[in-house]
Motif scaffolding. Structure first.
Motif, mmCIF file in Angstrom:
data_model
loop_
_atom_site.group_PDB
_atom_site.id
_atom_site.type_symbol
_atom_site.label_atom_id
_atom_site.label_comp_id
_atom_site.label_asym_id
_atom_site.label_seq_id
_atom_site.Cartn_x
_atom_site.Cartn_y
_atom_site.Cartn_z
ATOM 1 N N ILE A 104 44.896 27.560 32.449
ATOM 2 C CA ILE A 104 46.110 26.759 32.350
ATOM 3 C C ILE A 104 46.840 26.750 33.690
ATOM 4 O O ILE A 104 46.901 27.786 34.378
ATOM 5 C CB ILE A 104 47.040 27.293 31.224
ATOM 6 N N ALA A 105 47.342 25.608 34.060
ATOM 7 C CA ALA A 105 48.123 25.505 35.301
ATOM 8 C C ALA A 105 49.306 26.466 35.234
ATOM 9 O O ALA A 105 50.064 26.469 34.274
ATOM 10 C CB ALA A 105 48.625 24.073 35.477
ATOM 11 N N GLY A 106 49.439 27.310 36.238
ATOM 12 C CA GLY A 106 50.510 28.295 36.242
ATOM 13 C C GLY A 106 50.087 29.656 35.747
ATOM 14 O O GLY A 106 50.866 30.612 35.806
ATOM 15 N N GLY A 107 48.863 29.755 35.216
ATOM 16 C CA GLY A 107 48.361 31.044 34.766
ATOM 17 C C GLY A 107 49.006 31.543 33.489
ATOM 18 O O GLY A 107 49.643 30.780 32.747
ATOM 19 N N ALA A 108 48.861 32.833 33.232
ATOM 20 C CA ALA A 108 49.321 33.431 31.975
ATOM 21 C C ALA A 108 50.808 33.210 31.717
ATOM 22 O O ALA A 108 51.227 33.037 30.565
ATOM 23 C CB ALA A 108 49.005 34.923 31.973
ATOM 24 N N ALA A 109 51.615 33.188 32.754
ATOM 25 C CA ALA A 109 53.063 33.002 32.570
ATOM 26 C C ALA A 109 53.381 31.660 31.918
ATOM 27 O O ALA A 109 54.368 31.524 31.186
ATOM 28 C CB ALA A 109 53.774 33.111 33.915
ATOM 29 N N ALA A 110 52.526 30.651 32.157
ATOM 30 C CA ALA A 110 52.767 29.315 31.609
ATOM 31 C C ALA A 110 52.517 29.236 30.110
ATOM 32 O O ALA A 110 52.866 28.246 29.472
ATOM 33 C CB ALA A 110 51.874 28.301 32.327
ATOM 34 N N LEU A 111 51.945 30.289 29.536
ATOM 35 C CA LEU A 111 51.708 30.294 28.097
ATOM 36 C C LEU A 111 53.003 30.436 27.311
ATOM 37 O O LEU A 111 53.102 29.956 26.182
ATOM 38 C CB LEU A 111 50.761 31.438 27.722
ATOM 39 N N ILE A 112 53.979 31.095 27.888
ATOM 40 C CA ILE A 112 55.232 31.331 27.166
ATOM 41 C C ILE A 112 56.448 30.696 27.828
ATOM 42 O O ILE A 112 57.521 30.649 27.248
ATOM 43 C CB ILE A 112 55.493 32.846 26.993
ATOM 44 N N ARG A 113 56.276 30.185 29.039
ATOM 45 C CA ARG A 113 57.391 29.538 29.731
ATOM 46 C C ARG A 113 56.892 28.282 30.429
ATOM 47 O O ARG A 113 55.898 28.311 31.146
ATOM 48 C CB ARG A 113 58.020 30.498 30.749
ATOM 49 N N SER A 114 57.592 27.190 30.200
ATOM 50 C CA SER A 114 57.173 25.903 30.755
ATOM 51 C C SER A 114 57.070 25.952 32.275
ATOM 52 O O SER A 114 57.935 26.475 32.966
ATOM 53 C CB SER A 114 58.172 24.810 30.346
ATOM 54 N N SER A 115 55.960 25.396 32.771
ATOM 55 C CA SER A 115 55.770 25.307 34.226
ATOM 56 C C SER A 115 55.061 23.990 34.542
ATOM 57 O O SER A 115 54.094 23.955 35.289
ATOM 58 C CB SER A 115 54.959 26.497 34.744
ATOM 59 N N GLU A 116 55.562 22.919 33.916
ATOM 60 C CA GLU A 116 54.889 21.636 34.008
ATOM 61 C C GLU A 116 54.821 21.078 35.431
ATOM 62 O O GLU A 116 53.985 20.228 35.730
ATOM 63 C CB GLU A 116 55.567 20.614 33.079
ATOM 64 N N ASP A 117 55.699 21.566 36.328
ATOM 65 C CA ASP A 117 55.658 21.057 37.701
ATOM 66 C C ASP A 117 54.345 21.417 38.400
ATOM 67 O O ASP A 117 53.910 20.728 39.324
ATOM 68 C CB ASP A 117 56.837 21.615 38.505
ATOM 69 N N LEU A 118 53.685 22.469 37.915
ATOM 70 C CA LEU A 118 52.445 22.913 38.548
ATOM 71 C C LEU A 118 51.258 22.015 38.197
ATOM 72 O O LEU A 118 50.208 22.113 38.823
ATOM 73 C CB LEU A 118 52.137 24.357 38.129
ATOM 74 N N GLU A 119 51.422 21.143 37.210
ATOM 75 C CA GLU A 119 50.311 20.286 36.813
ATOM 76 C C GLU A 119 50.019 19.206 37.852
ATOM 77 O O GLU A 119 48.965 18.573 37.825
ATOM 78 C CB GLU A 119 50.583 19.627 35.458
ATOM 79 N N ASP A 120 50.950 18.974 38.780
ATOM 80 C CA ASP A 120 50.782 17.907 39.767
ATOM 81 C C ASP A 120 49.975 18.327 40.993
ATOM 82 O O ASP A 120 49.810 17.539 41.927
ATOM 83 C CB ASP A 120 52.157 17.385 40.223
ATOM 84 N N ARG A 121 49.442 19.530 40.986
ATOM 85 C CA ARG A 121 48.707 20.044 42.141
ATOM 86 C C ARG A 121 47.201 20.031 41.867
ATOM 87 O O ARG A 121 46.639 20.955 41.283
ATOM 88 C CB ARG A 121 49.180 21.456 42.472
ATOM 89 N N ALA A 122 46.553 18.958 42.304
ATOM 90 C CA ALA A 122 45.105 18.833 42.108
ATOM 91 C C ALA A 122 44.357 19.964 42.806
ATOM 92 O O ALA A 122 43.329 20.449 42.315
ATOM 93 C CB ALA A 122 44.625 17.484 42.624
ATOM 94 N N GLU A 123 44.882 20.390 43.949
ATOM 95 C CA GLU A 123 44.212 21.448 44.700
ATOM 96 C C GLU A 123 44.188 22.772 43.931
ATOM 97 O O GLU A 123 43.265 23.586 44.098
ATOM 98 C CB GLU A 123 44.869 21.646 46.064
ATOM 99 N N ASP A 124 45.203 22.988 43.065
ATOM 100 C CA ASP A 124 45.210 24.208 42.256
ATOM 101 C C ASP A 124 44.082 24.179 41.222
ATOM 102 O O ASP A 124 43.486 25.215 40.903
ATOM 103 C CB ASP A 124 46.549 24.371 41.541
ATOM 104 N N GLY A 125 43.801 22.990 40.699
ATOM 105 C CA GLY A 125 42.685 22.869 39.766
ATOM 106 C C GLY A 125 41.372 23.185 40.439
ATOM 107 O O GLY A 125 40.522 23.904 39.886
ATOM 108 N N ALA A 126 41.187 22.677 41.643
ATOM 109 C CA ALA A 126 39.968 22.956 42.404
ATOM 110 C C ALA A 126 39.857 24.440 42.734
ATOM 111 O O ALA A 126 38.770 25.038 42.673
ATOM 112 C CB ALA A 126 39.953 22.123 43.681
ATOM 113 N N THR A 127 40.999 25.048 43.065
ATOM 114 C CA THR A 127 41.013 26.485 43.379
ATOM 115 C C THR A 127 40.607 27.308 42.161
ATOM 116 O O THR A 127 39.887 28.306 42.287
ATOM 117 C CB THR A 127 42.406 26.908 43.860
#
Length: 305
Positions: A104-127
């Motif tokens: 999930i974008a944002g890692g484990a922390a995003a499971l319980i707290r919204s971090s939708e801004d991180l979804e806009d980083r295509a490079e994070d998906g590749a990483t």
């Protein structure tokens, strides 16, 4: 990617639902009814995607049989649903934790707290793909309700470059957002009751689809006998009771006998059943199962005293 983002306002998932335009003026019962009526669309959407779902199951099962892994990748609700389905595979099918994984974008922390801004980083998906050392044996399933999430597209592109099998799951038609993948699943549930809130019908239909995919693949892997979860992980009282009931139902032995058999098998329901039906000791039973890739039905059918 910029072109995809610019068309978000035209996506099916962002449109206004005419059946709920007076949502704030409805009685409570009317509100419940409109949700109920709209949720029926999730079943229709699954039926419409049956061919693609079946294709995806076969791709996943083949990959897992050959030593590959399945990765769900998404952001927000889509990412959480992927993580949830992955987390439920070990207790249900006794799979190793790394066989089916959720990213999930944002890692484990995003499971319980919204971090939708991180979804806009295509490079994070590749990483993320590189971090998990995804290779040609693996399957990567990208989940994005609106189909445009850069994090997911970046991951899928990187996965394809590494030779992995790729699957795309979205709730918008192909003509709105295209994806270059091996299997393209579109779950068209229409506009949400609350416009743009894809945790609603889109989330529900995604959960239904993931249920089908993971369970279907595990059936293909021989982790189910009939409709029983014979690879269940016996880790608590509830699951211990379920294991005993499976043994009793399939063998007509007493609960006491089932308990003895379960303990002799090292609390492995599949092995316990094989031992009962063939008379083999645990070690011989293990060897027979292994020679049939863990498929209980195949092992039993092949046994000759």
């Amino acid at each position: 990617m910029t072109e995809i983002l610019e068309q978000r306002g035209h996506l099916l998932t962002e449109q206004v639902n005419p059946n709920s335009q007076s949502l704030d003026q409805m009685t409570t019962l009317e509100l419940v009814d409109v949700f109920n009526q709209e949720d029926t669309r999730t079943i229709t959407a699954i039926a419409a995607a049956r061919q693609e779902l079946a294709q995806a199951i076969d791709c996943i099962a083949i990959a897992l049989q050959r030593g590959g892994r399945l990765f769900y990748i998404g952001a927000g609700t889509s990412g959480r649903l992927g993580v949830l389905d992955a987390a439920e595979c070990p207790p249900t099918f006794c799979t190793p934790p790394d066989l089916v994984q959720g990213i999930i974008a944002g890692g484990a922390a995003a499971l319980i707290r919204s971090s939708e801004d991180l979804e806009d980083r295509a490079e994070d998906g590749a990483t993320a793909i590189a971090h998990h050392r995804i290779n040609a044996q693996d399957v990567v399933l990208g989940i994005t309700a609106g189909g445009t999430t850069p994090f997911v597209h970046g991951a899928l592109q990187a996965a394809r470059q590494r030779g992995a099998t790729t699957i795309f799951m979205a709730c918008v038609p192909q003509e709105q957002v295209r994806a270059t993948v091996d299997v393209d699943i579109r779950l068209l549930v229409g506009p949400e009751v609350l416009a743009g809130s894809t945790r609603l019908k889109a989330g529900t239909v995604t959960k239904l689809a993931l249920n089908i995919l993971s369970t279907g693949a595990m059936v293909k892997l021989g982790k189910v006998y009939g409709n029983r979860m014979v690879d269940v992980s016996v880790t608590n009282r509830k699951l211990h009771d379920r294991a005993l009931r499976i043994l009793q139902d399939l063998t007509d032995i007493s609960r006491e006998e089932a308990g003895y058999l379960l303990e002799r098998s090292g609390r492995r329901v599949k092995l316990a059943l094989l031992m009962h039906w063939t008379g083999l000791d645990p070690e011989s039973g293990e060897q027979l199962l292994a020679s049939h890739q863990g498929n209980l039905r195949s092992a039993v059918d092949s046994y000759k005293p």
